[in-house]
Design a protein around this motif. Sequence first.
Motif, PDB file in Angstrom:
ATOM      1  N   GLY A 304      61.083 -23.500   4.095  1.00  0.00           N
ATOM      2  CA  GLY A 304      59.755 -22.539   3.902  1.00  0.00           C
ATOM      3  C   GLY A 304      59.991 -21.130   3.841  1.00  0.00           C
ATOM      4  O   GLY A 304      61.049 -20.649   4.497  1.00  0.00           O
ATOM      5  N   THR A 305      58.994 -20.396   3.256  1.00  0.00           N
ATOM      6  CA  THR A 305      59.083 -19.081   3.120  1.00  0.00           C
ATOM      7  C   THR A 305      58.714 -18.112   4.296  1.00  0.00           C
ATOM      8  O   THR A 305      59.038 -17.035   4.055  1.00  0.00           O
ATOM      9  N   GLU A 306      57.851 -18.758   5.200  1.00  0.00           N
ATOM     10  CA  GLU A 306      57.377 -17.905   6.260  1.00  0.00           C
ATOM     11  C   GLU A 306      58.462 -17.456   7.247  1.00  0.00           C
ATOM     12  O   GLU A 306      58.079 -16.339   7.574  1.00  0.00           O
ATOM     13  N   GLN A 307      59.394 -17.864   7.437  1.00  0.00           N
ATOM     14  CA  GLN A 307      60.259 -17.261   8.459  1.00  0.00           C
ATOM     15  C   GLN A 307      61.688 -16.996   7.907  1.00  0.00           C
ATOM     16  O   GLN A 307      62.648 -16.672   8.400  1.00  0.00           O
ATOM     17  N   ALA A 308      61.842 -16.923   6.504  1.00  0.00           N
ATOM     18  CA  ALA A 308      63.115 -16.758   5.731  1.00  0.00           C
ATOM     19  C   ALA A 308      63.606 -15.412   6.333  1.00  0.00           C
ATOM     20  O   ALA A 308      64.933 -15.444   6.516  1.00  0.00           O
ATOM     21  N   ASN A 309      62.952 -14.465   6.126  1.00  0.00           N
ATOM     22  CA  ASN A 309      63.566 -13.016   6.448  1.00  0.00           C
ATOM     23  C   ASN A 309      64.005 -13.009   7.935  1.00  0.00           C
ATOM     24  O   ASN A 309      64.980 -12.508   8.398  1.00  0.00           O
ATOM     25  N   GLN A 310      63.083 -13.562   8.705  1.00  0.00           N
ATOM     26  CA  GLN A 310      63.568 -13.583  10.405  1.00  0.00           C
ATOM     27  C   GLN A 310      64.665 -14.506  10.634  1.00  0.00           C
ATOM     28  O   GLN A 310      65.561 -14.033  11.296  1.00  0.00           O
ATOM     29  N   GLU A 311      64.871 -15.249   9.894  1.00  0.00           N
ATOM     30  CA  GLU A 311      66.122 -16.537  10.042  1.00  0.00           C
ATOM     31  C   GLU A 311      67.153 -15.895   9.687  1.00  0.00           C
ATOM     32  O   GLU A 311      68.183 -15.856  10.316  1.00  0.00           O
ATOM     33  N   ILE A 312      67.097 -15.131   8.538  1.00  0.00           N
ATOM     34  CA  ILE A 312      68.440 -14.737   7.948  1.00  0.00           C
ATOM     35  C   ILE A 312      69.041 -13.329   8.989  1.00  0.00           C
ATOM     36  O   ILE A 312      70.239 -13.215   9.198  1.00  0.00           O
ATOM     37  N   VAL A 313      67.783 -12.749   9.390  1.00  0.00           N
ATOM     38  CA  VAL A 313      68.240 -11.493  10.137  1.00  0.00           C
ATOM     39  C   VAL A 313      68.911 -12.223  11.652  1.00  0.00           C
ATOM     40  O   VAL A 313      69.961 -11.500  12.272  1.00  0.00           O
ATOM     41  N   ALA A 314      68.178 -13.076  12.094  1.00  0.00           N
ATOM     42  CA  ALA A 314      68.747 -13.642  13.360  1.00  0.00           C
ATOM     43  C   ALA A 314      70.098 -14.329  13.281  1.00  0.00           C
ATOM     44  O   ALA A 314      70.983 -14.112  14.201  1.00  0.00           O
ATOM     45  N   MET A 315      70.394 -15.021  12.021  1.00  0.00           N
ATOM     46  CA  MET A 315      71.962 -15.332  11.878  1.00  0.00           C
ATOM     47  C   MET A 315      72.630 -14.181  11.776  1.00  0.00           C
ATOM     48  O   MET A 315      73.915 -14.512  12.187  1.00  0.00           O
ATOM     49  N   VAL A 316      72.468 -13.263  11.003  1.00  0.00           N
ATOM     50  CA  VAL A 316      73.433 -12.283  11.006  1.00  0.00           C
ATOM     51  C   VAL A 316      73.501 -11.428  12.409  1.00  0.00           C
ATOM     52  O   VAL A 316      74.771 -11.327  12.876  1.00  0.00           O
ATOM     53  N   ALA A 317      72.622 -11.143  13.204  1.00  0.00           N
ATOM     54  CA  ALA A 317      72.577 -10.557  14.579  1.00  0.00           C
ATOM     55  C   ALA A 317      73.371 -11.701  15.288  1.00  0.00           C
ATOM     56  O   ALA A 317      74.273 -11.257  16.268  1.00  0.00           O
ATOM     57  N   ALA A 318      73.104 -12.774  15.347  1.00  0.00           N
ATOM     58  CA  ALA A 318      74.076 -13.940  16.039  1.00  0.00           C
ATOM     59  C   ALA A 318      75.454 -13.616  15.548  1.00  0.00           C
ATOM     60  O   ALA A 318      76.422 -13.664  16.540  1.00  0.00           O
ATOM     61  N   GLU A 319      75.867 -13.433  14.511  1.00  0.00           N
ATOM     62  CA  GLU A 319      77.265 -13.801  13.977  1.00  0.00           C
ATOM     63  C   GLU A 319      77.698 -12.264  14.257  1.00  0.00           C
ATOM     64  O   GLU A 319      79.097 -12.265  14.659  1.00  0.00           O
ATOM     65  N   LEU A 320      76.869 -11.084  14.243  1.00  0.00           N
ATOM     66  CA  LEU A 320      77.644  -9.737  14.788  1.00  0.00           C
ATOM     67  C   LEU A 320      77.839  -9.836  16.012  1.00  0.00           C
ATOM     68  O   LEU A 320      78.834  -9.084  16.640  1.00  0.00           O
ATOM     69  N   ALA A 321      77.338 -10.764  17.055  1.00  0.00           N
ATOM     70  CA  ALA A 321      77.525 -10.720  18.424  1.00  0.00           C
ATOM     71  C   ALA A 321      78.797 -11.525  18.796  1.00  0.00           C
ATOM     72  O   ALA A 321      79.312 -11.450  19.849  1.00  0.00           O
ATOM     73  N   LEU A 322      79.254 -12.188  17.685  1.00  0.00           N
ATOM     74  CA  LEU A 322      80.250 -13.233  17.917  1.00  0.00           C
ATOM     75  C   LEU A 322      81.563 -12.804  17.218  1.00  0.00           C
ATOM     76  O   LEU A 322      82.784 -12.863  17.584  1.00  0.00           O
ATOM     77  N   GLN A 323      81.529 -12.427  15.919  1.00  0.00           N
ATOM     78  CA  GLN A 323      82.597 -12.161  14.938  1.00  0.00           C
ATOM     79  C   GLN A 323      83.006 -10.463  15.362  1.00  0.00           C
ATOM     80  O   GLN A 323      82.303  -9.680  15.713  1.00  0.00           O
ATOM     81  N   THR A 324      84.316 -10.571  14.805  1.00  0.00           N
ATOM     82  CA  THR A 324      85.199  -9.129  15.063  1.00  0.00           C
ATOM     83  C   THR A 324      85.183  -8.602  13.441  1.00  0.00           C
ATOM     84  O   THR A 324      85.957  -7.646  13.386  1.00  0.00           O
ATOM     85  N   SER A 325      84.837  -9.329  12.555  1.00  0.00           N
ATOM     86  CA  SER A 325      84.945  -8.861  11.063  1.00  0.00           C
ATOM     87  C   SER A 325      83.745  -8.965  10.261  1.00  0.00           C
ATOM     88  O   SER A 325      83.029  -9.980  10.639  1.00  0.00           O
ATOM     89  N   LEU A 326      83.313  -8.052   9.819  1.00  0.00           N
ATOM     90  CA  LEU A 326      82.152  -8.065   8.841  1.00  0.00           C
ATOM     91  C   LEU A 326      82.166  -9.053   7.507  1.00  0.00           C
ATOM     92  O   LEU A 326      81.090  -9.770   7.233  1.00  0.00           O
ATOM     93  N   GLU A 327      83.613  -9.266   7.168  1.00  0.00           N
ATOM     94  CA  GLU A 327      83.741 -10.171   6.197  1.00  0.00           C
ATOM     95  C   GLU A 327      83.505 -11.772   6.785  1.00  0.00           C
ATOM     96  O   GLU A 327      82.770 -12.394   6.077  1.00  0.00           O
ATOM     97  N   ALA A 328      83.821 -11.797   8.128  1.00  0.00           N
ATOM     98  CA  ALA A 328      83.638 -13.151   8.442  1.00  0.00           C
ATOM     99  C   ALA A 328      82.028 -13.453   8.853  1.00  0.00           C
ATOM    100  O   ALA A 328      81.667 -14.695   8.867  1.00  0.00           O
ATOM    101  N   VAL A 329      81.502 -12.397   9.395  1.00  0.00           N
ATOM    102  CA  VAL A 329      80.160 -12.486   9.630  1.00  0.00           C
ATOM    103  C   VAL A 329      79.361 -12.935   8.425  1.00  0.00           C
ATOM    104  O   VAL A 329      78.624 -13.732   8.313  1.00  0.00           O
ATOM    105  N   ALA A 330      79.596 -12.187   7.174  1.00  0.00           N
ATOM    106  CA  ALA A 330      78.827 -12.528   5.893  1.00  0.00           C
ATOM    107  C   ALA A 330      79.135 -13.988   5.451  1.00  0.00           C
ATOM    108  O   ALA A 330      78.206 -14.849   5.162  1.00  0.00           O
TER     109      ALA A 330
END
Length: 507
Positions: A304-330
């Motif tokens: 759905g459209t309601e939480q799309a922005n929050q979801e993608i930001v949460a995913m990125v924040a989570a991967e930034l906390a786990l990964q050591t490469s921005l390419e891997a994060v994306a």
Amino acid sequence: MQQHPSNMAAQRRTLMQSHQSWTDDLPLCQMCGVGTATNSVYSSDDKGTQSHPNEDGHLRFRGEDGCFLYGVFNGYDGSRVASFASQCLTAELLLGQLKSNHTDSDVRRILTQAFDVVEKSYFETIDDALAEKAHLSNYVLPHNELSPQSQKVQERLKELEQEVSGGATAVVALILNNKLYIANVGTNRVLLCKSSSDGQNQVLQIGRPHNTDNEDELQRLATLGVDSARVRQAGQIAGQSSTRRLGDYRVKFNYNEIDLLSVAKTKPIIAEPEIPVSQSLDSVTGFLLLMSEGLINALESAHGTEQANQEIVAMVAAELALQTSLEAVAQSVVERVKRLHHDVYVSGRQRATFCSQHEDMTLLIRTLNYPLADGALTPTQGGRIYPVSVPYSNSQSTSKTSVTLSLVMPSQNTLTNGTNTASTLEEGTPTPGSQSPTATLQSTNTQTQSSSSSSGDGSLFRQRGSQAAQPDETGRVPPYVDFSQFYSLWGSDHCDGQITQGGLGPQ
């Protein structure tokens, strides 16, 4: 002797392509990463099949004097326009045109001119093919009267149509003098996530998509004589929802032949970028996201459209906390969206009908003073990751994969637009500065002012009560369920005295 138009067109294309590789020598920005996924159509056995080559494009270059240029391009009916635009825009913006002493109005003018040059330059590369196409169209006969010569004409017309058709939408981000400028044409999306010192994350959607739901765009078309109500109802113009595009000669030169646009007083589908107010990046910590339409559509189709922005930001924040490469994060985020989309399709639930296929997906992440995870550090050694189980999926998905994420979403009715009011967490939930670090997430759209919330059925983050466990000295969170009785009973039923207590379960 006059040269045949087809030979001239071929020479022009060869000349153009021979000069397109110069950007390979430009320095790439090391503070960004790009993830991609090709389109997929799901079959009855739930397997995905690619229906066409990847048509997206992107750019990420570092210029002089602290100038950075990024872009995401969503091509359709081929990748020619997206590829050309990424090359030409780079040439129009990074060859000394931008100076550190330029004002905001100077930058906006240069960006607008760059898009205009791209549009005109692209059509120059296909004008000979368009002329030949128009010339041969005069010799087309009815199908029941096709001679061998007419058949050759028809075949050549098909070839020419493939050469000249197609277009692209584009979003470009320019950082100059530590200011962010966004130039958008079409339906891609830009999000700016700012992390404040008090642990809040503010999500800013910069600009709105130029599509058949955009009231400003419908009004613009109406002033040209176009029936905006019909456009809204149709949802598409010449096969695309965008009302601004690069290329696509059909809607630029032959719009009078398109029913919805036939009464337009002048060219209704334009390539002029919309450039919102610039954003100062002084003292900003966070990240910038540029997303192709295919990525955001896949996530919105699934959840759905309601939480799309929050979801993608949460995913990125989570991967930034786990990964050591921005390419891997994306790439990890793109793969997760792809998997969520497929999971909803195979679930057979309500939204499955919207998830039978997805288009090409591109995500560009540019960090802003935002450190990547240091895998060698634990939280007690100076690392910044405090494990919290956070599901990416909502109740409509069959997958509830959890990740380590140092974010806690605010409870219902606490998301406001553009304000810095503190969120009211559920009773007993740890607050910033008391126990484990938390970060509330606010959502702001520079064009729309609708409020949103992260709670309710389908929420990304499930709040815990006062019994929420805190990390121990190793950074681990204790189990949520006590299995000691189970292990004791299992041991008494299955052990013959050879295994001592503690042989099973946590040590």
